[in-house]
Design a protein around this motif. Structure first.
Motif, PDB file in Angstrom:
ATOM      1  N   GLY A 178       0.821  -1.206   0.000  1.00  0.00           N
ATOM      2  CA  GLY A 178       0.000   0.000   0.000  1.00  0.00           C
ATOM      3  C   GLY A 178       0.850   1.249   0.000  1.00  0.00           C
ATOM      4  N   GLY A 179       0.650   2.117  -0.992  1.00  0.00           N
ATOM      5  CA  GLY A 179       1.470   3.316  -1.122  1.00  0.00           C
ATOM      6  C   GLY A 179       0.745   4.600  -0.789  1.00  0.00           C
ATOM      7  N   GLY A 180      -0.300   4.517   0.035  1.00  0.00           N
ATOM      8  CA  GLY A 180      -0.948   5.733   0.513  1.00  0.00           C
ATOM      9  C   GLY A 180      -0.141   6.353   1.636  1.00  0.00           C
ATOM     10  N   PHE A 181      -0.744   7.318   2.345  1.00  0.00           N
ATOM     11  CA  PHE A 181      -0.008   8.010   3.404  1.00  0.00           C
ATOM     12  C   PHE A 181       0.423   7.052   4.508  1.00  0.00           C
ATOM     13  N   ALA A 182      -0.488   6.184   4.942  1.00  0.00           N
ATOM     14  CA  ALA A 182      -0.148   5.266   6.026  1.00  0.00           C
ATOM     15  C   ALA A 182       0.989   4.343   5.627  1.00  0.00           C
ATOM     16  N   GLY A 183       0.922   3.812   4.408  1.00  0.00           N
ATOM     17  CA  GLY A 183       1.968   2.906   3.943  1.00  0.00           C
ATOM     18  C   GLY A 183       3.315   3.582   3.810  1.00  0.00           C
ATOM     19  N   ILE A 184       3.325   4.764   3.220  1.00  0.00           N
ATOM     20  CA  ILE A 184       4.591   5.479   3.013  1.00  0.00           C
ATOM     21  C   ILE A 184       5.211   5.865   4.357  1.00  0.00           C
ATOM     22  N   GLU A 185       4.381   6.331   5.290  1.00  0.00           N
ATOM     23  CA  GLU A 185       4.923   6.754   6.579  1.00  0.00           C
ATOM     24  C   GLU A 185       5.505   5.585   7.358  1.00  0.00           C
ATOM     25  N   VAL A 186       4.783   4.461   7.447  1.00  0.00           N
ATOM     26  CA  VAL A 186       5.325   3.337   8.212  1.00  0.00           C
ATOM     27  C   VAL A 186       6.523   2.732   7.492  1.00  0.00           C
ATOM     28  N   PHE A 187       6.517   2.780   6.164  1.00  0.00           N
ATOM     29  CA  PHE A 187       7.656   2.287   5.392  1.00  0.00           C
ATOM     30  C   PHE A 187       8.901   3.119   5.676  1.00  0.00           C
ATOM     31  N   ALA A 188       8.758   4.452   5.595  1.00  0.00           N
ATOM     32  CA  ALA A 188       9.903   5.339   5.816  1.00  0.00           C
ATOM     33  C   ALA A 188      10.370   5.303   7.264  1.00  0.00           C
ATOM     34  N   GLU A 189       9.420   5.269   8.198  1.00  0.00           N
ATOM     35  CA  GLU A 189       9.799   5.271   9.616  1.00  0.00           C
ATOM     36  C   GLU A 189      10.509   3.976  10.012  1.00  0.00           C
ATOM     37  N   THR A 190      10.015   2.831   9.565  1.00  0.00           N
ATOM     38  CA  THR A 190      10.669   1.566   9.919  1.00  0.00           C
ATOM     39  C   THR A 190      12.004   1.419   9.194  1.00  0.00           C
ATOM     40  N   ARG A 191      12.106   1.985   8.001  1.00  0.00           N
ATOM     41  CA  ARG A 191      13.397   1.987   7.305  1.00  0.00           C
ATOM     42  C   ARG A 191      14.416   2.804   8.116  1.00  0.00           C
ATOM     43  N   ALA A 192      13.987   3.940   8.630  1.00  0.00           N
ATOM     44  CA  ALA A 192      14.868   4.762   9.460  1.00  0.00           C
ATOM     45  C   ALA A 192      15.227   4.040  10.761  1.00  0.00           C
ATOM     46  N   LEU A 193      14.257   3.323  11.347  1.00  0.00           N
ATOM     47  CA  LEU A 193      14.530   2.552  12.557  1.00  0.00           C
ATOM     48  C   LEU A 193      15.602   1.495  12.291  1.00  0.00           C
ATOM     49  N   ALA A 194      15.443   0.747  11.215  1.00  0.00           N
ATOM     50  CA  ALA A 194      16.416  -0.304  10.891  1.00  0.00           C
ATOM     51  C   ALA A 194      17.809   0.271  10.678  1.00  0.00           C
ATOM     52  N   SER A 195      17.894   1.409  10.009  1.00  0.00           N
ATOM     53  CA  SER A 195      19.200   2.035   9.767  1.00  0.00           C
ATOM     54  C   SER A 195      19.847   2.470  11.080  1.00  0.00           C
ATOM     55  N   SER A 196      19.030   2.976  12.012  1.00  0.00           N
ATOM     56  CA  SER A 196      19.589   3.437  13.291  1.00  0.00           C
ATOM     57  C   SER A 196      20.055   2.271  14.154  1.00  0.00           C
ATOM     58  N   THR A 267      10.039 -13.027   3.547  1.00  0.00           N
ATOM     59  CA  THR A 267      10.063 -12.022   4.603  1.00  0.00           C
ATOM     60  C   THR A 267       9.405 -12.561   5.864  1.00  0.00           C
ATOM     61  N   ASP A 268       9.755 -11.959   6.986  1.00  0.00           N
ATOM     62  CA  ASP A 268       9.132 -12.322   8.257  1.00  0.00           C
ATOM     63  C   ASP A 268       8.157 -11.253   8.725  1.00  0.00           C
ATOM     64  N   LEU A 269       8.001 -10.174   7.945  1.00  0.00           N
ATOM     65  CA  LEU A 269       7.105  -9.085   8.357  1.00  0.00           C
ATOM     66  C   LEU A 269       6.420  -8.479   7.133  1.00  0.00           C
ATOM     67  N   ILE A 270       5.109  -8.653   7.054  1.00  0.00           N
ATOM     68  CA  ILE A 270       4.297  -8.075   5.981  1.00  0.00           C
ATOM     69  C   ILE A 270       3.322  -7.096   6.630  1.00  0.00           C
ATOM     70  N   ILE A 271       3.416  -5.818   6.265  1.00  0.00           N
ATOM     71  CA  ILE A 271       2.542  -4.781   6.822  1.00  0.00           C
ATOM     72  C   ILE A 271       1.535  -4.390   5.751  1.00  0.00           C
ATOM     73  N   TRP A 272       0.253  -4.558   6.040  1.00  0.00           N
ATOM     74  CA  TRP A 272      -0.804  -4.323   5.056  1.00  0.00           C
ATOM     75  C   TRP A 272      -1.478  -2.981   5.323  1.00  0.00           C
ATOM     76  N   THR A 273      -1.365  -2.051   4.369  1.00  0.00           N
ATOM     77  CA  THR A 273      -2.003  -0.737   4.499  1.00  0.00           C
ATOM     78  C   THR A 273      -2.770  -0.382   3.228  1.00  0.00           C
ATOM     79  N   ALA A 274      -3.228  -1.408   2.496  1.00  0.00           N
ATOM     80  CA  ALA A 274      -3.853  -1.184   1.189  1.00  0.00           C
ATOM     81  C   ALA A 274      -5.350  -0.925   1.321  1.00  0.00           C
ATOM     82  N   GLY A 275      -5.697   0.145   1.981  1.00  0.00           N
ATOM     83  CA  GLY A 275      -7.082   0.583   2.023  1.00  0.00           C
ATOM     84  C   GLY A 275      -7.849   0.135   3.244  1.00  0.00           C
ATOM     85  N   VAL A 276      -9.032   0.758   3.423  1.00  0.00           N
ATOM     86  CA  VAL A 276      -9.900   0.461   4.549  1.00  0.00           C
ATOM     87  C   VAL A 276     -11.330   0.287   4.047  1.00  0.00           C
ATOM     88  N   MET A 277     -12.173  -0.268   4.908  1.00  0.00           N
ATOM     89  CA  MET A 277     -13.599  -0.368   4.614  1.00  0.00           C
ATOM     90  C   MET A 277     -14.383  -0.103   5.891  1.00  0.00           C
TER      91      MET A 277
END
Length: 489
Positions: A178-196, A267-277
């Motif tokens: 999911g490439g909406g706001f939620a997906g991009i934010e958790v993607f970027a934040e966890t990427r930064a966490l892993a780098s740190s 992978t051992d971690l799949i984060i699903w943010t592809a929309g809501v209902m």
């Protein structure tokens, strides 16, 4: 006044039932406490959780930047005049003005009301893809955000003990769908966490960590301009991100994410943010009108119904409702499901409900989008308001400033700001508490068990007659029965 007259007057107080304690539900109750006069109405809010979650902060919780409890607002603490019921609403019979309340423990009961406000929110929308239901995790609740954080930290601990190879790669691979706001934010934040984290794991290198974002559309973040979204893609690429556009997930069995391109990502971690209902439990269990996307049909004044017909005594707001967007910019003519609309709709709904109780006319909801802001890791972000776009550190400041002010109550604001302040000086608190999901594991491992029952005793041997033994020794034992019979013959 007689006792009967007093009881009649008490029953005459209108009962307002709020279904759901998320953004819209909490703010509706909060503002009703402010606008209602003493004794003008009784307000009850029902939600299976005793708190409201400020969802824009979930990516920062997943990245270890904010303490989990600080992004939730306790309903009982902040709603002083509202009756809080921790349970589910499993049925709404508006024809009789009753709702079925089902608690986690105990029997269900029927709750009567005069006005109902449906703000049950939304849940993650998934598709029947093999393995997703079993292996993926969403990002709608605080528990999910904490689980994502702890999984990443635990996987780093495990990977540090393994030699380079497929199993270590799997532990250090994160896939966000999911490439909406939620997906991009958790993607970027966890990427930064892993780098740190790499500075604390000399066995691991940056190249050992793999982050993949899968988006079915040809672009990310439709809430911002195409130029801004392209800048975000370039910024993520600089930090080692792998973005798969025009790509769908076709399978995720045993953690092997299969893409429509034919690629397979273990992978051992799949984060699903592809929309809501819209919350299906509430919508399907009610007799209120529903539109084609499964949301409650709502007028611009937030009463349930259409422009030509009103369902008296019923209101809706937030993600569970289809509210017309009078600015003409909404998708399909309706307000998009986000926090910006949910909070503002709730504030107006509270005013409109009070107005109707006082025989006044409600106002229509109209809100021009203030813009979109997203955090992309520490000191990095993006902000878009019409043709104005900010990137980098200044956008990150705008992100924290906006959401810091939007967090309800000063008590909650100070807790979040305190986390930011402490992390600025002390850094992230990178300790996994994944075992909290099984808190009894140590106790169970060493707990004393009852000793097994002793085996049953063998049956006792028959008693021996001393006279018989003596007779056998002297040869004077009585003849056997058969011998006696022979002698007699």
């Amino acid at each position: 006044m007689t006792h009967t007259e007093t009881s009649t007057a008490a029953r005459a107080v209108p009962k307002i039932l709020i279904v759901g304690g998320g953004y819209a539900g909490f703010y509706t109750a909060w503002k009703l406490e402010k606008h209602l006069r003493k004794g003008e109405a009784e307000v009850t809010i029902v939600d299976p959780l005793p708190y409201m979650t400020y969802q824009p902060f979930l990516p920062e919780v997943a990245a270890g930047e904010i303490e989990a409890r600080h992004v939730v607002v306790g309903l009982r603490r902040h709603l002083k005049k509202t009756r809080v019921v921790t349970a589910k609403v499993t049925g709404i019979d508006h024809a009789t003005r009753t709702a079925t309340i089902t608690p986690a423990v105990g029997d269900a009961w029927q709750e009567s009301y005069d006005q109902i406000v449906v703000t049950a929110g939304a849940v993650s929308r998934t598709f029947p893809i093999p393995g997703i239901a079993e292996n993926a995790i969403g990002l709608k609740t605080i528990e999910e955000a904490v689980a994502v954080r702890d999984r990443i930290l635990t996987n780093f601990d495990r990977a540090a003990n393994l030699p380079a190879g497929p199993e270590r790669d799997r532990l250090l691979t994160v896939v966000v769908v999911g490439g909406g706001f939620a997906g991009i934010e958790v993607f970027a934040e966890t990427r930064a966490l892993a780098s740190s984290l790499l500075k604390d794991y000399p066995q691991l290198r940056f190249e050992d960590t793999h982050f993949h974002l899968v988006e079915a559309m040809g672009r990310i973040m439709p809430e911002v301009s195409l130029k801004t979204s392209e800048w975000v893609l370039k910024d993520l690429a600089k930090r080692g991100a792998n973005v798969h556009l025009d790509t769908q997930v076709t399978g995720a069995v045993d953690g092997n994410v299969e893409l429509s391109t034919g690629e397979v990502i273990p992978t051992d971690l799949i984060i699903w943010t592809a929309g809501v209902m819209a919350n299906p439990t509430v919508v399907r269990g009610s007799d209120l009108p529903v539109e084609e996307r499964g949301r409650i049909r709502t007028r611009a004044d937030l009463r349930v119904g259409t422009a030509d017909e009103v369902v008296e005594g019923a209101w809706a707001a937030g993600d569970v409702s289809a509210v017309p967007d009078l600015t003409g910019k909404g998708v399909g003519g309706y307000c998009v499901p986000n926090a910006q609309h949910a909070v503002r709709q709730a504030k107006l709904l509270a005013k409109n409900l009070v107005a109707v109780l006082r025989d006044e006319l409600p106002r229509e909801y109209i809100h021009h989008n203030l813009g979109a802001v997203a955090g992309l890791g520490l000191y990095n972000g993006v902000f878009q308001s019409r043709n104005i776009a900010l990137k980098g550190f200044i956008a990150w400041c705008a992100h924290r400033g906006y959401h810091g002010l939007a967090m309800p109550s000063w008590e909650r604001k100070w807790r979040v700001i305190g986390d930011w302040w402490h992390n600025f000086w002390l850094g992230r608190d990178n300790v996994s508490l994944q075992t909290v999901q099984n808190p009894r594991y140590v106790f169970e491992e060493f707990a004393s068990r009852p000793r097994p029952a002793a085996p049953a005793a063998a049956p006792a041997a028959p008693a021996i007659d001393p006279k018989s033994v003596a007779a056998e020794k002297t040869g004077a034992a009585e003849p056997k029965v058969e011998e006696k019979a022979t002698a007699a013959s």
